[in-house]
Design an enzyme around this catalytic site. Structure first.
Site, short mmCIF file in Angstrom:
data_model
loop_
_atom_site.label_atom_id
_atom_site.label_comp_id
_atom_site.label_asym_id
_atom_site.label_seq_id
_atom_site.Cartn_x
_atom_site.Cartn_y
_atom_site.Cartn_z
N SER A 1 25.77 -38.50 7.19
CA SER A 1 26.83 -37.52 6.98
C SER A 1 26.18 -36.20 6.59
CB SER A 1 27.74 -38.04 5.86
OG SER A 1 28.65 -37.04 5.44
N LYS B 1 27.71 -37.51 11.49
CA LYS B 1 29.03 -37.07 11.02
C LYS B 1 28.88 -35.68 10.43
CE LYS B 1 31.42 -38.44 6.85
NZ LYS B 1 31.89 -39.57 6.04
N LEU B 2 29.76 -34.77 10.87
CA LEU B 2 29.72 -33.40 10.39
C LEU B 2 30.88 -33.17 9.45
CD1 LEU B 2 29.34 -31.58 13.86
CD2 LEU B 2 27.52 -32.47 12.39
N LYS B 3 30.58 -32.60 8.29
CA LYS B 3 31.66 -32.17 7.40
C LYS B 3 32.24 -30.88 7.97
CE LYS B 3 31.39 -35.20 4.03
NZ LYS B 3 32.53 -36.03 3.62
N ASP C 1 34.40 -35.09 9.46
CA ASP C 1 35.11 -35.49 8.24
C ASP C 1 35.63 -34.23 7.55
OD1 ASP C 1 36.08 -36.57 5.90
OD2 ASP C 1 34.20 -37.51 5.27
N ASN D 1 37.71 -34.25 4.78
CA ASN D 1 38.03 -34.44 3.36
C ASN D 1 39.36 -33.79 2.97
OD1 ASN D 1 34.65 -34.54 3.06
ND2 ASN D 1 35.84 -36.09 2.00
N GLU E 1 37.81 -37.96 10.57
CA GLU E 1 38.03 -38.64 9.28
C GLU E 1 38.85 -37.76 8.34
OE1 GLU E 1 34.33 -40.05 7.69
OE2 GLU E 1 35.11 -40.38 5.69
N ASP F 1 39.91 -42.19 4.82
CA ASP F 1 38.95 -42.44 3.74
C ASP F 1 39.70 -42.32 2.41
OD1 ASP F 1 36.91 -42.32 1.86
OD2 ASP F 1 35.80 -40.70 2.77
N LYS G 1 35.02 -48.04 1.52
CA LYS G 1 34.05 -47.77 0.47
C LYS G 1 34.40 -48.72 -0.65
CE LYS G 1 33.44 -42.82 1.39
NZ LYS G 1 33.85 -41.45 1.02
N GLY H 1 30.16 -43.98 2.28
CA GLY H 1 29.23 -43.83 1.17
C GLY H 1 29.68 -42.71 0.26
O1 OSB Z 1 34.11 -38.18 2.42
O2 OSB Z 1 32.76 -39.65 3.09
C1 OSB Z 1 33.03 -38.74 2.30
C2 OSB Z 1 30.04 -38.05 0.04
C3 OSB Z 1 30.66 -37.84 -1.17
C4 OSB Z 1 32.03 -37.89 -1.23
C5 OSB Z 1 32.78 -38.15 -0.07
C6 OSB Z 1 32.16 -38.37 1.14
C7 OSB Z 1 30.76 -38.28 1.20
C8 OSB Z 1 30.02 -38.41 2.44
C9 OSB Z 1 28.57 -38.81 2.34
O3 OSB Z 1 30.47 -38.15 3.53
C10 OSB Z 1 28.40 -40.27 2.53
C11 OSB Z 1 27.04 -40.73 2.10
O4 OSB Z 1 26.06 -40.40 2.78
O5 OSB Z 1 26.95 -41.42 1.07
MG MG Z 2 35.04 -39.14 4.04
#
Ligand code: OSB
Ligand code: MG
Length: 373
Positions: A136, A162-164, A189, A191, A214, A239, A263, A291
């Site tokens: 990620s 995976k790109l934020k 993702d 969020n 996501e 998520d 998770k 994660g």
């Molecule tokens: O939204 O998946 C998420 C990390 C911290 C909080 C939320 C997220 C994430 C990640 C990183 O996307 C996942 C990882 O590499 O542990």
């Molecule tokens: Mg996520």
């Protein structure tokens, strides 16, 4: 079944190899609560996936610390002989707080399994000894910087990128990565940073051949996710919205997603995570292991879970080196083929190294059974 004699809470802090930026903020250091339990028979470890701020969910480190210290640990001390399932039942007396519950429950499971010599993976019903790993990538300062990171991770073998994304840093970035790497497995993702009025943003990603989008919308809004899913060819994955098996069942019944990010640390521990896995397997819904930038303790749990048969997509289970120069445990390493070994030792199979705890613990509190009787 055995008695929990002591619960130790440890606040740890370790620098990340690079800051991790999401739509809800940026972190440069990993800060979390570790839980160590001592039972009559063994010691066990768990990790709380909350962060310093209530941003990803309503839980945060200081709150989790108090919930663990003042409610969950005292209950365990009063309960006498417990196992994973009786401990979980008792925690139902505390509403919400699944991240705090997961940390203590996972530690109890670890101790129980260490005492019996069984690995968490086999106890859960794992069918693989290696899992496929993705990575990620946080929101980068520029497209060039992003492309450089993508190339680096692909060279290391990661099987899914995976790109934020966040409003304004989305479609063009995705397009650039896709153009540079036409064949890779790619996802995004958000969020929860968008609303339904942004549906066109996601529609214009439909031709980027994404594995999934996501958590595009508000964490409590399953109905809007269902509306958005109906407008898209690309699969949505949830998520933040999935805090329990009941949430997952509701999301699937509503058509709010077609893929679930599990998770264990977000849903109250490995038992509830397994229930979500079983429910999705039954409905033929693909799941993958998410994660929360865990240290080696939480990573070990995630890897065991990711080895279950329903985990058919590469997870955010990246190598220790993607997060830390020096993990708390022995480092988890990625093989050149983009897979990682599932721990085989008793319980979670790893223990924090004393020298690393010495360096990283910023506060600790030992709660003993006698203090609570
Ligand atoms: O939204 O998946 C998420 C990390 C911290 C909080 C939320 C997220 C994430 C990640 C990183 O996307 C996942 C990882 O590499 O542990
Ligand atoms: Mg996520």
């Amino acid at each position: 079944m055995s008695r929990v004699r002591a619960v130790e809470l440890l606040l740890v802090e370790l620098p990340l190899v690079r800051p991790f930026r999401t739509s809800f903020g940026e972190v440069s250091d990993k800060r979390c609560v570790l839980v160590r339990v001592e039972t009559d028979d063994a010691e066990g470890w768990g990790e709380c996936v909350a962060d310093s701020r209530p941003d990803f969910s309503g839980e945060f480190n200081e709150g989790a610390w108090l919930v663990l210290r003042d409610f969950l640990a005292p209950w365990l001390f009063r309960a006498g002989d417990v196992d994973a399932s009786t401990a979980e039942d008792a925690f139902a007396q505390v509403r919400g707080n699944p991240m705090a519950k997961a940390a203590l429950l996972d530690a109890v499971v670890d101790a129980e399994l260490r005492a019996s010599g069984m690995s968490l993976a086999s106890w859960l019903g794992a069918e693989r000894d290696r899992v496929e790993c993705g990575v990620s990538i946080g929101i980068a300062s520029s497209t060039e910087a992003l492309l450089e990171q993508v190339t680096g991770y692909l060279e290391q073998g990661y099987r899914r990128i995976k790109l934020k994304i966040e409003p304004g840093i989305d479609v063009d970035r995705v397009r650039s990565v896709r153009d540079a790497h036409p064949g890779i497995v790619l996802s995004v993702d958000a969020n929860a940073a968008y609303s339904l009025t942004d549906a066109d943003v996601f529609r214009s990603m439909d031709d980027a051949d994404l594995l999934m989008i996501e958590q595009p919308l508000h964490h409590e809004d399953l109905l809007q996710h269902a509306e958005l899913q109906a407008l898209l060819r690309t699969d949505l994955c949830l998520d933040e919205s999935i805090r329990s098996a009941a949430d997952a069942a509701a999301a699937l019944a509503l058509g709010a997603c077609r893929i679930v990010n599990i998770k264990q640390g977000r849903v109250g521990g490995v038992l509830e995570a397994k229930r979500i896995h079983d429910l999705c397997l039954d409905r033929r819904v693909p799941v993958w292991c998410g994660g929360m930038l865990e240290t080696g303790v939480g990573r070990a749990l995630n890897l065991a879970l990711a080895a279950l048969p329903g985990f058919t997509l590469p997870g955010d289970t990246s190598a220790s080196a993607r997060y830390f120069h020096d993990d708390l445990t022995e480092p988890f390493e990625l093989a050149p083929d983009g897979t990682m070994a599932v721990p085989t030792g008793p319980g979670i199979g790893v223990t924090p190294r004393p020298d690393r705890l010495q360096a990283c613990v910023t506060r600790r509190e030992l709660l003993r059974q006698a203090d609570n009787e």
